[in-house]
Motif scaffolding. Structure first.
Motif, PDB file in Angstrom:
ATOM      1  N   UNK A   1       0.821  -1.193   0.000  1.00  0.00           N
ATOM      2  CA  UNK A   1       0.000   0.000   0.000  1.00  0.00           C
ATOM      3  C   UNK A   1       0.857   1.245   0.000  1.00  0.00           C
ATOM      4  N   UNK A   2       0.312   2.343  -0.549  1.00  0.00           N
ATOM      5  CA  UNK A   2       1.029   3.611  -0.657  1.00  0.00           C
ATOM      6  C   UNK A   2       0.175   4.714  -0.041  1.00  0.00           C
ATOM      7  N   UNK A   3       0.804   5.510   0.802  1.00  0.00           N
ATOM      8  CA  UNK A   3       0.142   6.633   1.443  1.00  0.00           C
ATOM      9  C   UNK A   3       0.870   7.912   1.046  1.00  0.00           C
ATOM     10  N   UNK A   4       0.157   8.876   0.481  1.00  0.00           N
ATOM     11  CA  UNK A   4       0.760  10.145   0.065  1.00  0.00           C
ATOM     12  C   UNK A   4       0.521  11.216   1.126  1.00  0.00           C
ATOM     13  N   UNK A   5       1.490  12.119   1.272  1.00  0.00           N
ATOM     14  CA  UNK A   5       1.359  13.200   2.244  1.00  0.00           C
ATOM     15  C   UNK A   5       2.139  14.416   1.741  1.00  0.00           C
ATOM     16  N   UNK A   6       2.001  15.511   2.441  1.00  0.00           N
ATOM     17  CA  UNK A   6       2.675  16.749   2.053  1.00  0.00           C
ATOM     18  C   UNK A   6       3.249  17.423   3.280  1.00  0.00           C
ATOM     19  N   UNK A   7       4.484  17.934   3.145  1.00  0.00           N
ATOM     20  CA  UNK A   7       5.165  18.658   4.210  1.00  0.00           C
ATOM     21  C   UNK A   7       5.670  19.969   3.616  1.00  0.00           C
ATOM     22  N   UNK A   8       4.948  21.066   3.848  1.00  0.00           N
ATOM     23  CA  UNK A   8       5.334  22.339   3.244  1.00  0.00           C
ATOM     24  C   UNK A   8       5.246  22.250   1.732  1.00  0.00           C
ATOM     25  N   UNK A   9       6.350  22.607   1.040  1.00  0.00           N
ATOM     26  CA  UNK A   9       6.391  22.538  -0.411  1.00  0.00           C
ATOM     27  C   UNK A   9       6.764  21.140  -0.922  1.00  0.00           C
ATOM     28  N   UNK A  10       7.086  20.240  -0.022  1.00  0.00           N
ATOM     29  CA  UNK A  10       7.531  18.904  -0.421  1.00  0.00           C
ATOM     30  C   UNK A  10       6.369  17.913  -0.388  1.00  0.00           C
ATOM     31  N   UNK A  11       6.387  16.990  -1.337  1.00  0.00           N
ATOM     32  CA  UNK A  11       5.415  15.909  -1.362  1.00  0.00           C
ATOM     33  C   UNK A  11       6.110  14.605  -1.027  1.00  0.00           C
ATOM     34  N   UNK A  12       5.381  13.698  -0.411  1.00  0.00           N
ATOM     35  CA  UNK A  12       6.018  12.450  -0.009  1.00  0.00           C
ATOM     36  C   UNK A  12       5.083  11.267  -0.104  1.00  0.00           C
ATOM     37  N   UNK A  13       5.678  10.069  -0.019  1.00  0.00           N
ATOM     38  CA  UNK A  13       4.919   8.828  -0.001  1.00  0.00           C
ATOM     39  C   UNK A  13       5.517   7.882   1.026  1.00  0.00           C
ATOM     40  N   UNK A  14       4.653   7.068   1.615  1.00  0.00           N
ATOM     41  CA  UNK A  14       5.070   5.960   2.459  1.00  0.00           C
ATOM     42  C   UNK A  14       4.582   4.681   1.787  1.00  0.00           C
ATOM     43  N   UNK A  15       5.489   3.750   1.579  1.00  0.00           N
ATOM     44  CA  UNK A  15       5.136   2.488   0.920  1.00  0.00           C
ATOM     45  C   UNK A  15       5.470   1.326   1.856  1.00  0.00           C
ATOM     46  N   UNK A  16       4.500   0.436   2.067  1.00  0.00           N
ATOM     47  CA  UNK A  16       4.702  -0.780   2.841  1.00  0.00           C
ATOM     48  C   UNK A  16       4.398  -1.974   1.942  1.00  0.00           C
ATOM     49  N   UNK A  17       5.198  -3.049   2.051  1.00  0.00           N
ATOM     50  CA  UNK A  17       4.988  -4.169   1.132  1.00  0.00           C
ATOM     51  C   UNK A  17       5.485  -5.481   1.734  1.00  0.00           C
ATOM     52  N   UNK A  18       4.956  -6.563   1.185  1.00  0.00           N
ATOM     53  CA  UNK A  18       5.399  -7.922   1.463  1.00  0.00           C
ATOM     54  C   UNK A  18       5.651  -8.585   0.117  1.00  0.00           C
ATOM     55  N   UNK A  19       6.818  -9.211  -0.051  1.00  0.00           N
ATOM     56  CA  UNK A  19       7.193  -9.821  -1.327  1.00  0.00           C
ATOM     57  C   UNK A  19       7.657 -11.257  -1.119  1.00  0.00           C
ATOM     58  N   UNK A  20       7.211 -12.123  -1.980  1.00  0.00           N
ATOM     59  CA  UNK A  20       7.740 -13.479  -2.059  1.00  0.00           C
ATOM     60  C   UNK A  20       8.486 -13.610  -3.383  1.00  0.00           C
ATOM     61  N   UNK A  21       9.746 -14.024  -3.305  1.00  0.00           N
ATOM     62  CA  UNK A  21      10.566 -14.203  -4.513  1.00  0.00           C
ATOM     63  C   UNK A  21      10.835 -15.686  -4.753  1.00  0.00           C
ATOM     64  N   UNK A  22      10.442 -16.162  -5.934  1.00  0.00           N
ATOM     65  CA  UNK A  22      10.816 -17.483  -6.425  1.00  0.00           C
ATOM     66  C   UNK A  22      11.875 -17.283  -7.502  1.00  0.00           C
ATOM     67  N   UNK A  23      12.755 -18.273  -7.672  1.00  0.00           N
ATOM     68  CA  UNK A  23      13.841 -18.092  -8.625  1.00  0.00           C
ATOM     69  C   UNK A  23      14.339 -19.436  -9.134  1.00  0.00           C
ATOM     70  N   UNK A  24      14.888 -19.420 -10.365  1.00  0.00           N
ATOM     71  CA  UNK A  24      15.555 -20.612 -10.878  1.00  0.00           C
ATOM     72  C   UNK A  24      16.860 -20.869 -10.137  1.00  0.00           C
ATOM     73  N   UNK A  25      17.369 -19.871  -9.428  1.00  0.00           N
ATOM     74  CA  UNK A  25      18.523 -20.033  -8.537  1.00  0.00           C
ATOM     75  C   UNK A  25      17.993 -20.061  -7.110  1.00  0.00           C
ATOM     76  N   UNK A  26      18.007 -21.204  -6.447  1.00  0.00           N
ATOM     77  CA  UNK A  26      17.424 -21.294  -5.095  1.00  0.00           C
ATOM     78  C   UNK A  26      18.042 -20.313  -4.105  1.00  0.00           C
ATOM     79  N   UNK A  27      19.302 -19.906  -4.311  1.00  0.00           N
ATOM     80  CA  UNK A  27      19.951 -18.985  -3.380  1.00  0.00           C
ATOM     81  C   UNK A  27      19.270 -17.618  -3.325  1.00  0.00           C
ATOM     82  N   UNK A  28      18.510 -17.265  -4.370  1.00  0.00           N
ATOM     83  CA  UNK A  28      17.859 -15.957  -4.421  1.00  0.00           C
ATOM     84  C   UNK A  28      16.455 -15.973  -3.846  1.00  0.00           C
ATOM     85  N   UNK A  29      15.928 -17.134  -3.494  1.00  0.00           N
ATOM     86  CA  UNK A  29      14.542 -17.225  -3.032  1.00  0.00           C
ATOM     87  C   UNK A  29      14.416 -16.682  -1.609  1.00  0.00           C
ATOM     88  N   UNK A  30      13.355 -15.888  -1.375  1.00  0.00           N
ATOM     89  CA  UNK A  30      13.217 -15.265  -0.060  1.00  0.00           C
ATOM     90  C   UNK A  30      11.846 -14.615   0.103  1.00  0.00           C
TER      91      UNK A  30
END
Length: 299
Positions: free
Chosen positions: A175-204
């Motif tokens: 999910x992404x949350x947008x906010x503003x601080x003075x003249x600056x704009x910002x975002x907060x991003x939170x995520x969960x990722x599952x990685x599969x790979x043909x190289x088992x060492x990269x899976x996580x």
């Protein structure tokens, strides 16, 4: 038996290290492209206003992004100690298509990129990346706009898409949350990722968050700044990395110049990224600095 196991571990160790280095550098290139390709806050607000005026008609867009950076790094191979310094160029091209309606946003991207080192050419790599994302338009719980993403990456261990290395499949929700601080704009991003790979060492599994801010250096100035702070916990589940846990921190700061707010190109006069990784497995720690300049075109 112990001798045989030790010999096997020694043979597997360089492969695991190589997987770590290429995996980390591919992630860095992806983030660099995403920073340049992401719309500015002003563009997002303009698009949202146009969408509201056209409701319920959908809005479709097709963009092409060219990124041409040159950087110096203190640690080309993402080694724990005695990293080699080098200059490297990372040309990248991305095609991005999106369709936004009042309740739904669909996006597809195709990216080709390569990382070319001046001295330690063994660290060269290239990749093809595709991204398919579906997300909301209006904020949901806790004011976050939800999204789901599937991202396959085909990686090569040279700069010319010639020597196939592995394919990674990332499945993410967040999910992404947008906010503003003075003249600056910002975002907060939170995520969960599952990685599969043909190289088992990269899976996580990855649990992470990112805070990004951007704004003008002065009122009505062509100069702007941006800063991004990321934090991830990475839980590896395959190969010789099975059971490994890393804490990964990335910090980026950029000073950029744009002729006009509507200009199709941007010059990043200074782009600095610092990566710091701590692992519960020996020889998996690293500290990497990349500093340079880039020019990007969006049309």
């Amino acid at each position: 038996m112990r001798t045989a196991l030790a010999a096997a571990a020694c043979l597997a160790w360089p492969t695991a290290l190589s997987a770590q280095e290429s995996d980390a550098r591919t992630d860095r290139l992806e983030r660099q492209i995403d920073r340049v390709a992401t719309q500015t806050r002003a563009e997002e607000e303009t698009e949202r206003a146009g969408l509201e005026s056209l409701a319920p008609q959908p809005v479709s867009k097709l963009n092409f992004i060219v990124l041409l950076p040159v950087s110096w790094t203190n640690n080309a191979g993402y080694a724990e100690d005695d990293g080699e310094t080098a200059v490297h160029a990372t040309p990248s091209f991305e095609m991005r298509a999106s369709r936004t309606s009042p309740g739904l946003r669909l996006e597809a991207r195709a990216t080709i990129a390569s990382d070319n080192y001046s001295r330690v050419e063994d660290n060269n790599l290239s990749f093809l990346r595709f991204r398919f994302e579906i997300g909301g338009v209006e904020p949901g719980p806790l004011n976050f706009v939800p999204y789901a993403r599937y991202q396959p990456v085909v990686e090569f261990s040279d700069a010319h898409l010639g020597d196939y290395s592995k394919t990674k499949h990332d499945f993410s929700i967040g999910g992404v949350n947008s906010f503003k601080v003075g003249d600056a704009g910002g975002t907060v991003r939170l995520f969960v990722t599952r990685r599969e790979s043909t190289d088992p060492n990269a899976e996580r599994f990855q649990l992470g968050g990112q805070v990004a801010l951007e704004g003008p250096l002065a009122a009505a100035s062509h100069w702007g700044w941006s800063a991004t702070q990321g934090l991830e916990a990475r839980f590896f589940t395959g190969g010789t990395n099975d059971g490994r846990t890393d804490i990964y921190v990335s910090t980026n700061g950029t000073i950029s110049w744009r002729p006009t707010p509507e200009s199709s190109w941007t010059f990043n006069a200074l782009d600095v990224t610092v990566e710091w990784n701590r692992s519960d497995v020996a020889d998996r720690d690293y500290f990497v600095v990349n500093a340079g300049s880039s020019i990007s075109f969006r049309f």
